[in-house]
Design an enzyme around this catalytic site. Structure first.
Site, mmCIF file in Angstrom:
data_model
loop_
_atom_site.group_PDB
_atom_site.id
_atom_site.type_symbol
_atom_site.label_atom_id
_atom_site.label_comp_id
_atom_site.label_asym_id
_atom_site.label_seq_id
_atom_site.Cartn_x
_atom_site.Cartn_y
_atom_site.Cartn_z
ATOM 1 N N GLU A 98 0.865 -1.189 0.000
ATOM 2 C CA GLU A 98 0.000 0.000 0.000
ATOM 3 C C GLU A 98 0.904 1.243 0.000
ATOM 4 O O GLU A 98 1.879 1.302 0.740
ATOM 5 C CB GLU A 98 -0.901 -0.037 1.241
ATOM 6 C CG GLU A 98 -1.583 1.244 1.616
ATOM 7 C CD GLU A 98 -2.508 1.824 0.544
ATOM 8 O OE1 GLU A 98 -3.303 1.085 -0.041
ATOM 9 O OE2 GLU A 98 -2.400 3.050 0.302
ATOM 10 N N CYS A 100 -12.704 -1.009 -9.686
ATOM 11 C CA CYS A 100 -13.752 0.018 -9.644
ATOM 12 C C CYS A 100 -13.898 0.682 -11.011
ATOM 13 O O CYS A 100 -14.585 1.691 -11.136
ATOM 14 C CB CYS A 100 -13.463 1.046 -8.554
ATOM 15 S SG CYS A 100 -11.841 1.782 -8.683
HETATM 16 C C1 SAM Z 1 -9.324 0.937 -4.356
HETATM 17 S S1 SAM Z 1 -8.338 1.163 -2.945
HETATM 18 C C2 SAM Z 1 -8.367 -0.464 -2.242
HETATM 19 C C3 SAM Z 1 -7.944 -0.572 -0.810
HETATM 20 C C4 SAM Z 1 -8.274 -1.874 -0.094
HETATM 21 N N1 SAM Z 1 -8.040 -3.025 -0.915
HETATM 22 C C5 SAM Z 1 -9.681 -1.850 0.436
HETATM 23 O O1 SAM Z 1 -10.500 -2.676 0.040
HETATM 24 O O2 SAM Z 1 -9.960 -0.999 1.296
HETATM 25 C C6 SAM Z 1 -6.763 1.331 -3.664
HETATM 26 C C7 SAM Z 1 -5.641 1.530 -2.674
HETATM 27 O O3 SAM Z 1 -4.415 1.512 -3.412
HETATM 28 C C8 SAM Z 1 -3.555 2.500 -2.894
HETATM 29 N N2 SAM Z 1 -2.631 2.806 -4.022
HETATM 30 C C9 SAM Z 1 -2.838 3.620 -5.076
HETATM 31 N N3 SAM Z 1 -1.796 3.565 -5.931
HETATM 32 C C10 SAM Z 1 -0.920 2.671 -5.412
HETATM 33 C C11 SAM Z 1 0.340 2.150 -5.832
HETATM 34 N N4 SAM Z 1 0.889 2.561 -6.976
HETATM 35 N N5 SAM Z 1 0.958 1.254 -5.067
HETATM 36 C C12 SAM Z 1 0.403 0.837 -3.880
HETATM 37 N N6 SAM Z 1 -0.794 1.281 -3.432
HETATM 38 C C13 SAM Z 1 -1.455 2.186 -4.186
HETATM 39 C C14 SAM Z 1 -4.455 3.625 -2.435
HETATM 40 O O4 SAM Z 1 -3.842 4.406 -1.446
HETATM 41 C C15 SAM Z 1 -5.658 2.824 -1.897
HETATM 42 O O5 SAM Z 1 -5.507 2.536 -0.526
#
Ligand code: SAM
Length: 449
Positions: A328, A404
């Site tokens: 994350e 999403c």
């Molecule tokens: C759609 S959310 C899903 C979070 C988790 N799976 C949930 O169900 O609550 C996407 C997550 O990916 C993180 N994120 C975005 N870009 C990223 C990257 N390049 N590498 C790691 N995490 C990332 C965001 O901060 C966010 O917490």
């Protein structure tokens, strides 16, 4: 030939993203706020090549799926696009949207199941980010008008429900009584840009996004909130950037709760204001439960949860029989994920704060030869080439993809299907009344001859 302001007779043939599509004069015409099968007189608002956009002047034939929208701002506010459809038709729209994207963009043959609905179709959102505009003494908190940056004062949002309406009225009262100046996007002046809040299991976290140091006393706001909310925390976030990003990097705790603390699906968690959390608790729980069922973890030696947020899904999938890695990028979410692992005594979870693009290859290299399962839940832009190539190279037995945005899901599945069978595609309605849809796809590695 169609021109702007022409009036044409239009029949909505299909849904297409947020609108319907039909034909007039040899053009594909896209029109919002219509149901498939309806006929209408439409005014053309935009023409380019063989494509035109229009808006309804008068409905000529009304669909049995049309309902009176429960929100008086529907059509003006940019938030909802499907409130004119009954819920069964909204679910059909979403299933068809996923199916169309997977077929057209992804060339995916697998069946797309009917969209699973949300128990709550309004009042389901646990998070809202509302722009603060207007003038000093007459602050407006609301939603952006459709296709614009003008704010309409909605005093909350039907999708959030009572908590949101109470919060907004307290905040507007507070700002007006102290003379707090709302943000002006034209000259970048004013004190407050956004009101961001999350309400989970009776606990409210409010973040006032300030255009620099916030020079007003928060005590009167806390006093107003205490009349409506038993458990709340106040934060100020500093954002001086001259762009549309809502939150700046710096968040300070002002008073009250420092985090939300709760338990979902048997997992105890803590949630800070800057960490991501799915907006619809019921649908989130249904998705996590399904992901757990889809993964056959009996042989698994290593589980990697990519884009893991505060790690509730990681915890749902974790076991003391195998190692679990959660990747994350947001530091506060990784902090929350560490707390969560401790609170639940999950000693085999390693939370990694970093970019999946860089960290996933490292985790995979350190675990070569082990039986691997991967879950991915990226933001709207999806995985992209690099992460798909890393997955193809790592050859996990199973991948579950939570998406999403079905267009980027389709693009990514198209790349992954050279080595994987897409065995299950299930849309979920995480966001009723809007055109957004969440999809869970399960991929199993094809056996090589
Ligand atoms: C759609 S959310 C899903 C979070 C988790 N799976 C949930 O169900 O609550 C996407 C997550 O990916 C993180 N994120 C975005 N870009 C990223 C990257 N390049 N590498 C790691 N995490 C990332 C965001 O901060 C966010 O917490």
């Amino acid at each position: 030939m169609l021109r702007v302001n022409d009036i044409v007779e239009y029949t909505a043939e299909n849904y297409s993203n947020a609108e319907t599509v039909g034909h007039a004069d040899g053009y594909s015409v896209f029109v919002p706020f219509v149901a498939v099968g309806e006929r209408a007189l439409v005014r053309i608002t935009y023409v380019k090549g063989s494509v035109a956009y229009g808006e309804v002047v008068r409905l000529l034939q009304v669909s049995p799926h049309r309902v009176n929208a429960p929100c008086k701002y529907f059509g003006k506010c940019g938030g909802c696009s499907l409130m004119h459809l009954d819920y069964a038709e909204q679910l059909r729209f979403k299933r068809d949207k996923v199916a169309a994207n997977l077929a057209k963009i992804g060339k995916i043959q697998a069946e797309v199941l009917p969209c699973i609905g949300s128990d709550k179709t309004v009042g389901y959102r646990n998070k809202l980010s509302l722009p603060v505009r207007g003038v000093r003494g007459n602050v407006r908190v609301g939603m952006y008008k459709r296709n614009s940056h003008q704010v309409i004062q909605t005093n909350g949002c039907l999708l959030g429900g009572d908590w949101a309406n109470l919060l907004v009225s307290d905040f507007v009262r507070y700002c007006n009584s102290l003379g707090v100046a709302p943000y002006n996007e034209r000259d970048f002046t004013g004190d407050v840009r956004h009101l961001v809040a999350r309400f989970v299991d009776g606990q409210l976290l409010v973040t006032v996004v300030s255009n620099g140091k916030f020079g007003y006393d928060f005590a009167p706001f806390a006093e107003l909130l205490s009349k409506h909310f038993d458990r709340f925390g106040l934060f100020v976030n500093i954002n001086t950037l001259r762009n549309n990003v809502i939150m700046g990097d710096e968040t300070q705790h002002v008073c009250g709760l420092e985090y939300i603390e709760s338990e979902h699906l048997g997992v105890k968690f803590r949630l800070q204001p800057a960490s991501f959390f799915q907006v619809n608790d019921g649908v989130k729980n249904a998705i996590y439960t399904k992901v757990r069922q889809l993964l056959d973890l009996a042989q698994t030696e290593v589980l990697v949860d990519c884009f893991s947020g505060i790690g509730v899904l990681t915890a749902v999938l974790a076991s003391d029989r195998y190692d679990a890695y959660a990747i994350e990028i947001e530091p506060s979410a990784t902090y929350d994920a560490d707390q969560m692992a401790q609170l639940n005594g999950l000693t085999r979870i390693t939370n990694i704060c970093g970019d999946v693009t860089e960290q996933l290859p490292r985790v995979i290299a350190a675990n070569r030869g082990k039986c691997l399962c991967v879950t991915v839940d990226p933001p709207r832009k999806g995985l992209g080439d690099k992460i798909c190539r890393t997955l193809l190279d790592a050859r996990p037995d199973a991948i579950v993809y939570i998406s999403c945005d079905s267009a980027t899901l389709a693009r990514d599945l198209n790349m992954l299907q050279c080595d994987y069978d897409v065995t299950y595609i299930q849309p979920y309605d995480m966001f009723p009344q809007t055109d957004q849809v969440e999809t869970v796809a399960s991929l199993n590695r094809r056996q090589r001859d």
